[in-house]
Design a protein around this motif. Sequence first.
Motif, PDB file in Angstrom:
ATOM      1  N   HIS A  19       0.847  -1.197   0.000  1.00  0.00           N
ATOM      2  CA  HIS A  19       0.000   0.000   0.000  1.00  0.00           C
ATOM      3  C   HIS A  19       0.883   1.247   0.000  1.00  0.00           C
ATOM      4  CE1 HIS A  19      -3.543  -2.425   0.351  1.00  0.00           C
ATOM      5  NE2 HIS A  19      -3.107  -2.982   1.464  1.00  0.00           N
ATOM      6  N   ASP A  20       1.408   1.562  -1.171  1.00  0.00           N
ATOM      7  CA  ASP A  20       2.431   2.586  -1.324  1.00  0.00           C
ATOM      8  C   ASP A  20       2.024   3.961  -0.810  1.00  0.00           C
ATOM      9  OD1 ASP A  20       3.641   0.453  -2.544  1.00  0.00           O
ATOM     10  OD2 ASP A  20       3.649   1.323  -4.551  1.00  0.00           O
ATOM     11  N   GLU A  21       0.844   4.443  -1.171  1.00  0.00           N
ATOM     12  CA  GLU A  21       0.412   5.769  -0.729  1.00  0.00           C
ATOM     13  C   GLU A  21       0.294   5.831   0.786  1.00  0.00           C
ATOM     14  OE1 GLU A  21      -3.061   7.259  -2.712  1.00  0.00           O
ATOM     15  OE2 GLU A  21      -2.247   6.809  -4.688  1.00  0.00           O
ATOM     16  N   GLU A  22      -0.196   4.761   1.374  1.00  0.00           N
ATOM     17  CA  GLU A  22      -0.334   4.721   2.829  1.00  0.00           C
ATOM     18  C   GLU A  22       1.033   4.649   3.507  1.00  0.00           C
ATOM     19  OE1 GLU A  22      -3.321   4.477   4.868  1.00  0.00           O
ATOM     20  OE2 GLU A  22      -4.389   5.154   3.091  1.00  0.00           O
ATOM     21  N   VAL A  23       1.999   3.947   2.883  1.00  0.00           N
ATOM     22  CA  VAL A  23       3.366   3.919   3.425  1.00  0.00           C
ATOM     23  C   VAL A  23       3.888   5.346   3.490  1.00  0.00           C
ATOM     24  CG1 VAL A  23       5.758   3.223   3.014  1.00  0.00           C
ATOM     25  CG2 VAL A  23       3.915   1.566   2.696  1.00  0.00           C
ATOM     26  N   ALA A  24       3.785   6.065   2.393  1.00  0.00           N
ATOM     27  CA  ALA A  24       4.281   7.445   2.355  1.00  0.00           C
ATOM     28  C   ALA A  24       3.578   8.315   3.396  1.00  0.00           C
ATOM     29  CB  ALA A  24       4.106   8.031   0.953  1.00  0.00           C
ATOM     30  N   MET A  25       2.263   8.176   3.516  1.00  0.00           N
ATOM     31  CA  MET A  25       1.515   8.963   4.494  1.00  0.00           C
ATOM     32  C   MET A  25       2.017   8.682   5.908  1.00  0.00           C
ATOM     33  SD  MET A  25      -2.571   8.952   5.350  1.00  0.00           S
ATOM     34  CE  MET A  25      -2.559   7.311   6.063  1.00  0.00           C
ATOM     35  N   HIS A  26       2.244   7.410   6.220  1.00  0.00           N
ATOM     36  CA  HIS A  26       2.678   7.071   7.575  1.00  0.00           C
ATOM     37  C   HIS A  26       4.152   7.395   7.809  1.00  0.00           C
ATOM     38  CE1 HIS A  26      -0.828   5.610   9.698  1.00  0.00           C
ATOM     39  NE2 HIS A  26      -1.277   5.265   8.492  1.00  0.00           N
ATOM     40  N   VAL A  27       4.957   7.425   6.767  1.00  0.00           N
ATOM     41  CA  VAL A  27       6.327   7.920   6.926  1.00  0.00           C
ATOM     42  C   VAL A  27       6.273   9.397   7.287  1.00  0.00           C
ATOM     43  CG1 VAL A  27       8.501   8.432   5.729  1.00  0.00           C
ATOM     44  CG2 VAL A  27       7.423   6.187   5.477  1.00  0.00           C
ATOM     45  N   ARG A  28       5.419  10.144   6.621  1.00  0.00           N
ATOM     46  CA  ARG A  28       5.246  11.568   6.975  1.00  0.00           C
ATOM     47  C   ARG A  28       4.782  11.713   8.417  1.00  0.00           C
ATOM     48  NH1 ARG A  28       5.526  15.453   3.520  1.00  0.00           N
ATOM     49  NH2 ARG A  28       5.849  15.021   1.321  1.00  0.00           N
ATOM     50  N   ALA A  29       3.944  10.814   8.869  1.00  0.00           N
ATOM     51  CA  ALA A  29       3.424  10.874  10.233  1.00  0.00           C
ATOM     52  C   ALA A  29       4.505  10.649  11.289  1.00  0.00           C
ATOM     53  CB  ALA A  29       2.300   9.858  10.418  1.00  0.00           C
ATOM     54  N   THR A  30       5.634  10.064  10.896  1.00  0.00           N
ATOM     55  CA  THR A  30       6.700   9.840  11.891  1.00  0.00           C
ATOM     56  C   THR A  30       7.217  11.148  12.463  1.00  0.00           C
ATOM     57  OG1 THR A  30       8.489   9.745  10.231  1.00  0.00           O
ATOM     58  CG2 THR A  30       7.426   7.644  10.875  1.00  0.00           C
ATOM     59  N   ALA A  31       6.998  12.254  11.764  1.00  0.00           N
ATOM     60  CA  ALA A  31       7.358  13.562  12.315  1.00  0.00           C
ATOM     61  C   ALA A  31       6.574  13.831  13.598  1.00  0.00           C
ATOM     62  CB  ALA A  31       7.093  14.665  11.293  1.00  0.00           C
ATOM     63  N   ASN A  32       5.417  13.173  13.739  1.00  0.00           N
ATOM     64  CA  ASN A  32       4.569  13.352  14.920  1.00  0.00           C
ATOM     65  C   ASN A  32       4.635  12.177  15.889  1.00  0.00           C
ATOM     66  OD1 ASN A  32       3.565  15.797  13.827  1.00  0.00           O
ATOM     67  ND2 ASN A  32       2.119  14.647  12.587  1.00  0.00           N
ATOM     68  N   THR A  33       5.033  11.012  15.401  1.00  0.00           N
ATOM     69  CA  THR A  33       5.011   9.827  16.273  1.00  0.00           C
ATOM     70  C   THR A  33       6.343   9.553  16.955  1.00  0.00           C
ATOM     71  OG1 THR A  33       5.637   8.285  14.509  1.00  0.00           O
ATOM     72  CG2 THR A  33       3.254   8.717  14.815  1.00  0.00           C
ATOM     73  N   GLY A  34       7.414  10.141  16.430  1.00  0.00           N
ATOM     74  CA  GLY A  34       8.727   9.915  17.023  1.00  0.00           C
ATOM     75  C   GLY A  34       9.496   8.751  16.437  1.00  0.00           C
TER      76      GLY A  34
END
Length: 133
Positions: free
Chosen positions: A74-89
């Motif tokens: 799920h490529d788009e979701e991978v990218a979205m959750h990589v971006r979210a690492t800025a908030n998750t640590g």
Amino acid sequence: MADRRERFETGMKTRRAVLGDTYVDAASARMTPLDEDFQTFITESAWGGVWSRPGWTKRERSMVTIALLAALGHDEEVAMHVRATANTGATPEDIREALMHVAIYAGVPAANRAFKIVNKTLKDMKTEEADKA
């Protein structure tokens, strides 16, 4: 109904904490009558249920989520959750370790594709951050 409403409110708070207000506001603006029930379901179940459970940190959930999405392609979701690492640590090193597990348990091609997506996303994030400065 109060339980669902609470789960939705908790889910929206968690979703915003992980994905950021900008992303959630844009996703909400794109919502249509066709997918409104689906968006509510995701907010209640994924964000108000699973992501809001005690026991794991947002960092841990982030790493597992990236690994699962990568394994499933799920490529788009991978990218979205990589971006979210800025908030998750979750760090780039955390992501690397998660993708090493993907390579062993879901296959090298899945991990290879995910590494490409992660590298591009992290590079884009750095560029966007530099542009803000």
